[in-house]
Design an enzyme around this catalytic site. Structure first.
Site, PDB file in Angstrom:
ATOM      1  N   HIS A  30     -14.087 -61.006  57.949  1.00  0.00           N
ATOM      2  CA  HIS A  30     -14.323 -60.442  56.396  1.00  0.00           C
ATOM      3  C   HIS A  30     -14.708 -61.975  55.850  1.00  0.00           C
ATOM      4  O   HIS A  30     -14.568 -62.888  56.109  1.00  0.00           O
ATOM      5  CB  HIS A  30     -12.929 -60.281  56.535  1.00  0.00           C
ATOM      6  CG  HIS A  30     -12.160 -59.430  54.796  1.00  0.00           C
ATOM      7  ND1 HIS A  30     -13.623 -57.916  54.342  1.00  0.00           N
ATOM      8  CD2 HIS A  30     -11.889 -59.507  54.449  1.00  0.00           C
ATOM      9  CE1 HIS A  30     -12.309 -58.053  53.193  1.00  0.00           C
ATOM     10  NE2 HIS A  30     -11.519 -58.816  53.104  1.00  0.00           N
TER      11      HIS A  30
ATOM     12  N   ASP B 256      -7.907 -60.109  47.302  1.00  0.00           N
ATOM     13  CA  ASP B 256      -9.151 -59.561  47.864  1.00  0.00           C
ATOM     14  C   ASP B 256      -9.918 -58.831  46.947  1.00  0.00           C
ATOM     15  O   ASP B 256      -9.446 -57.723  46.561  1.00  0.00           O
ATOM     16  CB  ASP B 256      -8.028 -58.747  49.098  1.00  0.00           C
ATOM     17  CG  ASP B 256      -9.475 -58.468  50.420  1.00  0.00           C
ATOM     18  OD1 ASP B 256     -10.631 -57.698  49.182  1.00  0.00           O
ATOM     19  OD2 ASP B 256      -9.485 -58.686  51.108  1.00  0.00           O
TER      20      ASP B 256
ATOM     21  N   CYS C  77     -18.208 -55.995  52.135  1.00  0.00           N
ATOM     22  CA  CYS C  77     -16.715 -57.044  52.077  1.00  0.00           C
ATOM     23  C   CYS C  77     -18.130 -58.846  51.423  1.00  0.00           C
ATOM     24  O   CYS C  77     -17.672 -59.139  50.144  1.00  0.00           O
ATOM     25  CB  CYS C  77     -16.015 -57.329  53.039  1.00  0.00           C
ATOM     26  SG  CYS C  77     -16.867 -57.767  54.144  1.00  0.00           S
TER      27      CYS C  77
END
Length: 743
Positions: free
Chosen positions: A304, A321, A277
C-alpha cells in the site's frame, strides 16, 4: 475557560475525553456516563483530602486528584475508614495541573500499564534477539526497494508539474470550505497555520472526488465491462511517463482490448485522473507539494502507498490516505484493515525515514516480520540515503531538519507505547472491488466511528437568526394582503438572488439585481426593503451602484455569509413548500410549521456515538440539508443530550426532525423526548412517539409538546428504534430543531 484532556481507564479500555471547566460538573458526569455506563446520579466524585466534588466551582479547585465512585445505598452510608476502603478499588481521576493537562487513571490501571510496558520492552528485546537468526541480511535487496522511490519524490519538486496540478484545483472553493469547517467549530478568525491545516484536509476530500479508482477499465470502444487478459509491451508514448507495466483487458461485449498503463509520472496522472493506490498516493503527494506542504510518499512493504504531510498546526507529521480520504489515523491499517505490517518507509526530497512505529502498537510482532536484513543495516541504509539527499542544503536548514528528525523519533517511541483509544472504530478498506479486498483480508467494517463522543458546541446561532428574519417579511405580506401566489413569486425572486450570490467568490460577494428578472408584482426596491432583516442575518447589505442599479454585497466577515447562505436557501425551500399547502395567511398562521421562531441554539451536545468525520452530532443542528448525524450502532437504541447555553430555562413548545438524504431504513421510528430542570439529575417525559414513518427524503416532521409546562435546561432525545432494525445497525437524522415557548 480551561480546556483539559481526560484520559479515562475503564476495565481494559482507555478513552480520551475533552473537557472544558466552563461546561460544569453535570456535563463531565454525562461524559463519564457515555464512557462507563455509570449513570450521572450514581457517580460520586472525590477530590483531594477526600473532599466531595459537588458544585461546578469545586472542579476549579481540583489540581492533583479526583476519584469517581459508583455509589449504591450502602455506599452512601459509608464514612471514615469504610469509605477509604471502598475508594481503594474505585476509579481514580488524577488531574495534573501542568499546562492544563488532565489525566484520568485508576491505581490498578497505572500498575497494569507499567506491567504492560515492561512486557512490551521485554518482547522487543526478544524479537531483536531472534531477528538476527531469522533475517537474510540482504542489504542490497532492502536498498534496492528504496532507490526508485528516492528518485520518484524528486518529481514533486518540479515547478511545471506543480503548476499543472494547481491549475486543476478550485482553490477559492476549497479555501471557503476550509474556513467554513473552522467556523462550524466556533473559530471565525483562524490563524494562517489553522487555515493551512484546514485547506489540506479539504484538498484531500476534493481529491477523493477528483481521482477515480480503477478495478478493470471500461472498454475504450463501447464502455462495457472488461476482464483482465494479461500484460502487454509498453508503447514509447507510455514509457515516456513511466508506464513500463501495461495491463490488458478484453471487452466482455465487443472483445476489443483496452490498455491500462500504470503510469509513474504524476504529471500524466493529473491528466488521466485514475489508477489504484500507487497512482492515488503518487498524484496526491504532488498536489500537497504544489501547495507548499512538506510532504512524504509512504511505502508499506505489504503493498500500500499513502502520504504524510507536516502539519504546523499539530506540530508533527500527519497521515493522509487519499484512496480512503482518511487523515491522522495511522492505526487504520493495523486495526482497521488487519494488515500485518513489516516496513513502512517515508520518502521526501530531504531524506528517507523508517516510520513503521507510527503505524503499529504491536512492535515486537512487526519485528518478527522484518526479515530482509537487520535493524542496524536498515538504520545505516536510511542514514546514508538521507545524507545523500541533504548534501547540498545549508547548515541552517540541516540543523532544522535534524531537530525535526529527533523530535519525530521521540514521538514515535512515545506513540508506540501508548494505548489504543478503544472508543474509536476504524474501518476496513473501502477502495477497490469487494472481492479483491476480501482476497487481501482487508475488508473489515464499514464504520469509522466514535462511541465515546466529546461534548460538542452547536455553532448555529445564525440558523435561529435566519428563521426569525422571515417573521417581519411575512408580517408585511399579511398586512399588505398579498395572496399566497404573490408571496411565492416574491420568495422565488429572493431565492434566485441568493442563488446567484452563492455562485460568486466568497471573498468579495456582489451581485447586481437585474430589474428585468423580477417576475413578481413588487418592485425590486419593495422586495429589498421586505428582506432587510434576512439580508442582515446573512451578513449582507444592498448598495446603489453608479449606474443606478441595486446590488447585494457583503456586510461583514465573508465566512459568516458562507456558512449562512446555504442554510437560508434550504429554509426558503421549506417555507415555499409549506406555503403551497396553506390557506390564506393571517397573523395567527405565522407560526409552526410555516415560520419557526424561538429556535434554541448554541447549546452543548453529547451523543451515544457518531460517524467520523462527517456524521458528527452537531451536523444535526447546523441547519444544512447536506449534513446529518449518523450513529453507527444506533438502530436499536441511542441518545442525544442537549444542554442549554448558560443553563437558561426553556419551556419546549415543539421540536422538528428531518429525514436524511438516503437510506430510509435508518430513519428514527420511535423515540422519547425528556427535559430536566436540574442539569440532568432528574428527567420529565415531554413527548413520546412510536411507529413514525418519513415518507420521503429531507422530510420535516413537527411535533408539538402537549404534556404541560416543564421549564428545562437540558433535553434528552432517546431513539428506541429505526424503521428497519433488521436491515441496518445505524440511525441517521438530517436535522433536529428545538423550539421554545415565546417568553
Amino acid at each position: 475557560m480551561v480546556a483539559r484532556k481526560l484520559l479515562v481507564h475503564h476495565n481494559d479500555s482507555q478513552f480520551d475525553v475533552d473537557y472544558d471547566t466552563d461546561d460544569g460538573i453535570q456535563v463531565l458526569k454525562f461524559q463519564l456516563f457515555s464512557l462507563t455506563s455509570i449513570l450521572p446520579d450514581e457517580q460520586k466524585l472525590i477530590g483531594e483530602k477526600n473532599i466531595p466534588i459537588i458544585e461546578d466551582s469545586d472542579l476549579n479547585s481540583v489540581s492533583d486528584s479526583l476519584r469517581l465512585i459508583t455509589i449504591s445505598g450502602e455506599d452512601e452510608e459509608e464514612d471514615g475508614e469504610e469509605r477509604e476502603s471502598s475508594i481503594t478499588d474505585a476509579k481514580q481521576i488524577t488531574i495534573q495541573g501542568e499546562n492544563d493537562k488532565v489525566v484520568v487513571e485508576s491505581s490498578s490501571s497505572f500498575a497494569k500499564s507499567d506491567e504492560e510496558l515492561a512486557r512490551m520492552l521485554q518482547a522487543e528485546e526478544e524479537a531483536l534477539f531472534y531477528q538476527q537468526f531469522q533475517t537474510r541480511d540482504n542489504r542490497e535487496e532492502f536498498e534496492g526497494k528504496l532507490r526508485p522511490y528516492v528518485r520518484q519524490v524528486l518529481m514533486y519538486e518540479d515547478p511545471v508539474r506543480q503548476e499543472a496540478a494547481r491549475k486543476t484545483v478550485p482553490v477559492d472553493e476549497l479555501e471557503e470550505k476550509a474556513l467554513v469547517s473552522l467556523a462550524k467549530e466556533g473559530n471565525f478568525k483562524p490563524s494562517k497555520v489553522e487555515q493551512d491545516h484546514a485547506f489540506l484536509l479539504q484538498l484531500l476530500i476534493w481529491f477523493k472526488k477528483f481521482f477515480r479508482w480503477v478495478n478493470a477499465p471500461p472498454c475504450d470502444g463501447c464502455a462495457s465491462d472488461t476482464a483482465n487478459c494479461g500484460m502487454g509491451a509498453p508503447y514509447p508514448s507510455e514509457l515516456q511517463f513511466g508506464g513500463s507495466r501495461v495491463e490488458l483487458y478484453r471487452c466482455k461485449s465487443c472483445s476489443r482490448v483496452t490498455r491500462f498503463p500504470r503510469y509513474n509520472d504524476p504529471l500524466k496522472l493529473v491528466e488521466t485522473r485514475k489508477g489504484r493506490c500507487g497512482e492515488w498516493a503518487n498524484c496526491f503527494t504532488l498536489y500537497s507539494r504544489a501547495f507548499g506542504y512538506d510532504s512524504r510518499l509512504i511505502l508499506d512493504f505489504t503493498d500500500h502507498v499513502w502520504t504524510e504531510c507536516y502539519s504546523h498546526h499539530l506540530g508533527r507529521w500527519m497521515h493522509l490516505d487519499p484512496c480512503e480520504a482518511i487523515y491522522d489515523n495511522p492505526l487504520l491499517y493495523e486495526k482497521g484493515w488487519n494488515k500485518k505490517l513489516s516496513y513502512v518507509i517515508a520518502f521526501a526530497k530531504d531524506g528517507v525515514h523508517d516510520v513503521t512505529k507510527r503505524y503499529t502498537r504491536n512492535w515486537p510482532e512487526v519485528l518478527s516480520r522484518r526479515d530482509i536484513t537487520t535493524e542496524s543495516v536498515v538504520s545505516a541504509v536510511l542514514l546514508n540515503i538521507t545524507k545523500e539527499c541533504r548534501k547540498s542544503i545549508t547548515s541552517r536548514e540541516l540543523s532544522r531538519l535534524e531537530d525535526r528528525d529527533r523530535n519525530e523519533a521521540e514521538t514515535l517511541e512515545m506513540d508506540l507505547h501508548s494505548q489504543v483509544d478503544a472508543s474509536i472504530s476504524l474501518p476496513g478498506r473501502q477502495s477497490g472491488a469487494k472481492e479483491w479486498r476480501i482476497a487481501r483480508s482487508e475488508l473489515g467494517s464499514d464504520s469509522y466511528s466514535h462511541s465515546s463522543c466529546p461534548v460538542r458546541t452547536c455553532v448555529d446561532e445564525h440558523v435561529s437568526r435566519i428563521y426569525n428574519a422571515f417573521y417581519p417579511m411575512f408580517s408585511q405580506f399579511v398586512h399588505e394582503g398579498y395572496s399566497n401566489v404573490d408571496i411565492l413569486a416574491v420568495l422565488s425572486v429572493v431565492k434566485r438572488f441568493l442563488l446567484d450570490l452563492s455562485k460568486t467568490s466568497y471573498k468579495d460577494r456582489r451581485r447586481s439585481i437585474d430589474p428585468d428578472s423580477n417576475t413578481s408584482k413588487l418592485s425590486v426596491h419593495e422586495i429589498m426593503s421586505s428582506v432587510g432583516e434576512l439580508l442582515t442575518a446573512l451578513f449582507l447589505k444592498t448598495e446603489l451602484e453608479t449606474d443606478g442599479k441595486m446590488s447585494i454585497c457583503l456586510a461583514g466577515e465573508p465566512v459568516k455569509t458562507s456558512i449562512a447562505l446555504p442554510v437560508a436557501l434550504d429554509i426558503l425551500d421549506d417555507i415555499m413548500a409549506n406555503l403551497k399547502n396553506c390557506g390564506k395567511l393571517t397573523k395567527d398562521s405565522l407560526t409552526l410549521p410555516l415560520l419557526k421562531l424561538n429556535r434554541i441554539s448554541s447549546g452543548l451536545i453529547l451523543a451515544s456515538g457518531e460517524e467520523l468525520p462527517f456524521g458528527i452530532v452537531t451536523s444535526a443542528f447546523d441547519g444544512s440539508c447536506t449534513s446529518k448525524w449518523e450513529e453507527p450502532n444506533g438502530s436499536k437504541g441511542c441518545w442525544i443530550i442537549y444542554k442549554v447555553q448558560n443553563d437558561k430555562m426553556y419551556d419546549l413548545e415543539a421540536y422538528e426532525l428531518m429525514s436524511a438524504n438516503d437510506a430510509p431504513e435508518r430513519d428514527p421510528m420511535s423515540w422519547v423526548v425528556e427535559g430536566s430542570n436540574d442539569g440532568g439529575l432528574s428527567w420529565h417525559v415531554l413527548d413520546k412517539q412510536t411507529s413514525q414513518i418519513f415518507e420521503k427524503r429531507f422530510q420535516r416532521k413537527t411535533y408539538k409538546i402537549v404534556s404541560g409546562v416543564h421549564p428545562s435546561n437540558v433535553f434528552r432525545l432517546s431513539f428506541l428504534s429505526v424503521r428497519d432494525v433488521q436491515a441496518t445497525s445505524r440511525l441517521q437524522i438530517g436535522s433536529i430543531d428545538l423550539y421554545a415557548t415565546p417568553a
